[in-house]
Design a protein around this motif. Sequence first.
Motif, PDB file in Angstrom:
ATOM      1  N   THR A  38       0.869  -1.173   0.000  1.00  0.00           N
ATOM      2  CA  THR A  38       0.000   0.000   0.000  1.00  0.00           C
ATOM      3  C   THR A  38       0.905   1.222   0.000  1.00  0.00           C
ATOM      4  OG1 THR A  38      -1.923   1.026   1.059  1.00  0.00           O
ATOM      5  CG2 THR A  38      -0.212   0.161   2.523  1.00  0.00           C
ATOM      6  N   ASP A  39       0.352   2.386  -0.286  1.00  0.00           N
ATOM      7  CA  ASP A  39       1.188   3.579  -0.320  1.00  0.00           C
ATOM      8  C   ASP A  39       0.375   4.817   0.040  1.00  0.00           C
ATOM      9  OD1 ASP A  39      -0.180   4.168  -2.855  1.00  0.00           O
ATOM     10  OD2 ASP A  39       1.215   2.749  -3.726  1.00  0.00           O
ATOM     11  N   PHE A  40       1.100   5.882   0.311  1.00  0.00           N
ATOM     12  CA  PHE A  40       0.462   7.172   0.578  1.00  0.00           C
ATOM     13  C   PHE A  40       1.416   8.282   0.177  1.00  0.00           C
ATOM     14  CE2 PHE A  40       2.754   6.306   4.491  1.00  0.00           C
ATOM     15  CZ  PHE A  40       3.237   7.538   4.903  1.00  0.00           C
ATOM     16  N   ILE A  95      -0.723   3.660   7.927  1.00  0.00           N
ATOM     17  CA  ILE A  95      -0.598   4.942   7.220  1.00  0.00           C
ATOM     18  C   ILE A  95      -0.820   6.105   8.165  1.00  0.00           C
ATOM     19  CG2 ILE A  95      -1.624   6.421   5.437  1.00  0.00           C
ATOM     20  CD1 ILE A  95      -2.034   3.868   3.765  1.00  0.00           C
TER      21      ILE A  95
END
Length: 119
Positions: A38-40, A95
């Motif tokens: 996942t990323d942000f 996150i």
Amino acid sequence: MKIRIHASTTLIAFTGSGPGLPLWQVAPTRDLAGKRLTDFMMLIPRLRHRPQIEIERASREIQAVLALHQDVVFADLNLKLNLLWVSLRPRPGAISELAAAIRLRVPEALLVAHHVEPR
């Protein structure tokens, strides 16, 4: 100036002024075991216009936070866009935990997110 974290124990600092590869070609989408990441993104307004010493301080602070989190697989600080991209192994709350930790050290950093309408 870019910060890249390719593994939780290997920190690589890249400082270059030339054009790099597009982020979609550099940022991993899966970890070594093949599981999706996942990323942000975090926007750091006007970072590139600050004195070099302030840019380096912010970079060191971000690197220190990310190095403490084993879930982080990759990070890229793009000064041209004033944007921090972080890819990590999915974990509930990861996150928001990372974004809050970064904001403690770099208060002007803003989490880029979209609003999801409840169903």
